[in-house]
Scaffold this motif. Structure first.
Motif, PDB file in Angstrom:
ATOM      1  N   VAL A   1       0.778  -1.471   0.078  1.00  0.00           N
ATOM      2  CA  VAL A   1      -0.161  -0.616  -0.165  1.00  0.00           C
ATOM      3  C   VAL A   1       0.640   1.113  -0.281  1.00  0.00           C
ATOM      4  O   VAL A   1       2.201   1.337   0.906  1.00  0.00           O
ATOM      5  N   GLU A   2       0.623   2.212  -1.235  1.00  0.00           N
ATOM      6  CA  GLU A   2       1.732   2.809  -1.409  1.00  0.00           C
ATOM      7  C   GLU A   2       0.929   4.423  -0.814  1.00  0.00           C
ATOM      8  O   GLU A   2      -0.186   4.327  -1.989  1.00  0.00           O
ATOM      9  N   ILE A   3       1.283   5.271  -0.116  1.00  0.00           N
ATOM     10  CA  ILE A   3       0.267   6.557   0.425  1.00  0.00           C
ATOM     11  C   ILE A   3       0.902   7.425  -0.515  1.00  0.00           C
ATOM     12  O   ILE A   3       2.343   7.737   0.589  1.00  0.00           O
ATOM     13  N   VAL A   4       0.710   8.417  -0.990  1.00  0.00           N
ATOM     14  CA  VAL A   4       1.882   9.639  -1.407  1.00  0.00           C
ATOM     15  C   VAL A   4       2.068  10.224  -0.743  1.00  0.00           C
ATOM     16  O   VAL A   4       0.676  10.714   0.290  1.00  0.00           O
ATOM     17  N   SER A   5       3.220  10.706  -1.040  1.00  0.00           N
ATOM     18  CA  SER A   5       3.225  11.844   0.336  1.00  0.00           C
ATOM     19  C   SER A   5       3.474  13.542  -0.956  1.00  0.00           C
ATOM     20  O   SER A   5       3.875  13.178  -1.825  1.00  0.00           O
ATOM     21  N   PRO A   6       3.299  14.613  -0.172  1.00  0.00           N
ATOM     22  CA  PRO A   6       3.688  15.718  -0.956  1.00  0.00           C
ATOM     23  C   PRO A   6       5.194  15.530  -1.688  1.00  0.00           C
ATOM     24  O   PRO A   6       5.358  15.942  -2.787  1.00  0.00           O
TER      25      PRO A   6
ATOM     26  N   VAL B   1      -2.928   5.486  -2.715  1.00  0.00           N
ATOM     27  CA  VAL B   1      -2.957   6.521  -1.984  1.00  0.00           C
ATOM     28  C   VAL B   1      -3.560   7.409  -2.847  1.00  0.00           C
ATOM     29  O   VAL B   1      -1.925   7.983  -2.054  1.00  0.00           O
ATOM     30  N   ASP B   2      -3.946   8.658  -2.868  1.00  0.00           N
ATOM     31  CA  ASP B   2      -3.330  10.004  -3.503  1.00  0.00           C
ATOM     32  C   ASP B   2      -4.214  11.264  -2.554  1.00  0.00           C
ATOM     33  O   ASP B   2      -5.048  10.983  -3.177  1.00  0.00           O
ATOM     34  N   LEU B   3      -4.057  11.946  -1.597  1.00  0.00           N
ATOM     35  CA  LEU B   3      -4.246  12.932  -0.917  1.00  0.00           C
ATOM     36  C   LEU B   3      -3.853  14.073  -0.863  1.00  0.00           C
ATOM     37  O   LEU B   3      -4.605  14.557  -0.009  1.00  0.00           O
ATOM     38  N   VAL B   4      -2.428  13.644  -1.571  1.00  0.00           N
ATOM     39  CA  VAL B   4      -2.029  14.669  -1.506  1.00  0.00           C
ATOM     40  C   VAL B   4      -2.899  16.341  -2.500  1.00  0.00           C
ATOM     41  O   VAL B   4      -3.052  16.740  -3.267  1.00  0.00           O
TER      42      VAL B   4
ATOM     43  N   THR C   1      -1.626  19.499  -2.690  1.00  0.00           N
ATOM     44  CA  THR C   1      -1.148  21.134  -3.292  1.00  0.00           C
ATOM     45  C   THR C   1      -0.630  21.020  -4.066  1.00  0.00           C
ATOM     46  O   THR C   1       0.116  21.729  -4.742  1.00  0.00           O
ATOM     47  N   ARG C   2      -0.447  19.303  -4.731  1.00  0.00           N
ATOM     48  CA  ARG C   2       0.006  19.285  -5.591  1.00  0.00           C
ATOM     49  C   ARG C   2      -0.666  17.960  -6.576  1.00  0.00           C
ATOM     50  O   ARG C   2      -0.879  17.175  -6.334  1.00  0.00           O
ATOM     51  N   ASN C   3      -1.029  19.013  -8.003  1.00  0.00           N
ATOM     52  CA  ASN C   3      -2.179  18.025  -9.187  1.00  0.00           C
ATOM     53  C   ASN C   3      -1.486  17.397 -10.376  1.00  0.00           C
ATOM     54  O   ASN C   3      -1.122  17.533 -10.932  1.00  0.00           O
ATOM     55  N   PHE C   4      -1.043  16.101  -9.624  1.00  0.00           N
ATOM     56  CA  PHE C   4      -0.105  15.547 -10.152  1.00  0.00           C
ATOM     57  C   PHE C   4      -0.748  14.306 -10.240  1.00  0.00           C
ATOM     58  O   PHE C   4      -0.887  13.521  -8.970  1.00  0.00           O
ATOM     59  N   ASN C   5      -0.917  13.297 -11.445  1.00  0.00           N
ATOM     60  CA  ASN C   5      -1.460  11.950 -10.927  1.00  0.00           C
ATOM     61  C   ASN C   5      -0.658  10.642 -11.608  1.00  0.00           C
ATOM     62  O   ASN C   5      -0.406  10.475 -12.504  1.00  0.00           O
ATOM     63  N   LEU C   6       0.117  10.340 -10.258  1.00  0.00           N
ATOM     64  CA  LEU C   6       1.268   9.326 -10.539  1.00  0.00           C
ATOM     65  C   LEU C   6       0.458   7.919 -10.574  1.00  0.00           C
ATOM     66  O   LEU C   6       0.975   6.890 -11.584  1.00  0.00           O
ATOM     67  N   TYR C   7      -0.657   7.721 -10.917  1.00  0.00           N
ATOM     68  CA  TYR C   7      -1.393   6.336 -11.606  1.00  0.00           C
ATOM     69  C   TYR C   7      -1.311   6.694 -13.028  1.00  0.00           C
ATOM     70  O   TYR C   7      -0.610   6.187 -13.566  1.00  0.00           O
ATOM     71  N   GLY C   8      -1.337   8.039 -13.311  1.00  0.00           N
ATOM     72  CA  GLY C   8      -1.897   8.419 -15.044  1.00  0.00           C
ATOM     73  C   GLY C   8       0.095   8.297 -15.575  1.00  0.00           C
ATOM     74  O   GLY C   8      -0.052   7.251 -16.538  1.00  0.00           O
ATOM     75  N   GLU C   9       0.373   8.680 -14.288  1.00  0.00           N
ATOM     76  CA  GLU C   9       2.306   8.626 -15.116  1.00  0.00           C
ATOM     77  C   GLU C   9       2.781   7.145 -15.001  1.00  0.00           C
ATOM     78  O   GLU C   9       3.611   6.859 -15.416  1.00  0.00           O
ATOM     79  N   LEU C  10       1.801   6.577 -14.272  1.00  0.00           N
ATOM     80  CA  LEU C  10       2.279   4.729 -14.336  1.00  0.00           C
ATOM     81  C   LEU C  10       2.047   4.335 -15.112  1.00  0.00           C
ATOM     82  O   LEU C  10       2.895   3.344 -15.978  1.00  0.00           O
TER      83      LEU C  10
END
Length: 190
Positions: free
Chosen positions: A64-69, A98-101, A103-112
């Motif tokens: 489970v990867e929790i996205v940090s800023p 899980v991306d609850l950040v 302050t920055r509007n990047f979608n890491l799932y889309g980049e994956l």
């Protein structure tokens, strides 16, 4: 070949006794590097839960990867996070992101998905900034398959329950909302 290496590198007796035996060593220096630059290696904030299968040799089966800023603040940090998730999926480890950040509007799932050459129709027309996704790689005979289920998140709304796959046919529900509420109670956050 270990035996040949030992034979070739064992000291040879010169007939004078072992106290006069010696080993000749060759001096070797590696070639100069073709690239030498100063770089700022990203220090990664790691917030993850890893699940191991103790019955079958402690193989990592889920993360489970929790996205940090910090995971989203620079292109090299985003690439490192995405590469880590891709490597886990390549090894058939179930990955929940899980991306609850906010302050920055990047979608890491889309980049994956971009990295592995796939598209998810749920990301069109614009990927959400807040999301939770469960991804897994499976094998059906000689054919591999990747599956993912993405949920758009909204501030103030309940969090979803994601499937956390432990094997091809065994999953546990990852109830993010219950986990969040329990954490708030334990930390006495109103």
């Amino acid at each position: 070949d270990i035996a040949t290496f030992r034979e070739e590198n064992e000291p040879k007796s010169n007939g004078l006794g072992d106290e006069h035996a010696g080993v000749a060593t060759a001096v070797w220096a590696p070639p100069r590097p073709t690239l030498s630059v100063l770089t700022d290696l990203p220090t990664e904030d790691v917030y993850e839960v890893q699940v191991f299968d103790a019955k079958r040799g402690c193989r990592l089966v889920a993360a489970v990867e929790i996205v940090s800023p910090a995971n989203k603040d620079r292109p090299e940090h985003r690439r490192a996070f995405v590469a880590k998730c891709a490597a886990l999926l390549q090894n058939r480890v179930s990955v929940a992101i899980v991306d609850l950040v906010t302050t920055r509007n990047f979608n890491l799932y889309g980049e994956l998905l971009e990295l592995i050459g796939e598209r998810d129709p749920s990301l069109a027309p614009a990927p959400p900034a807040l999301y939770a996704v469960a991804c897994r790689s499976t094998r059906q005979g000689t054919t591999g398959r990747r599956e993912a289920g993405m949920h758009t998140l909204a501030v103030g709304q309940p969090l979803p329950t994601l499937p956390l796959w432990l094997s091809e046919d065994l999953l546990v529900p990852l109830d993010l909302n219950d986990s969040y509420e329990m954490t708030c109670r334990l930390l006495r956050i109103p």
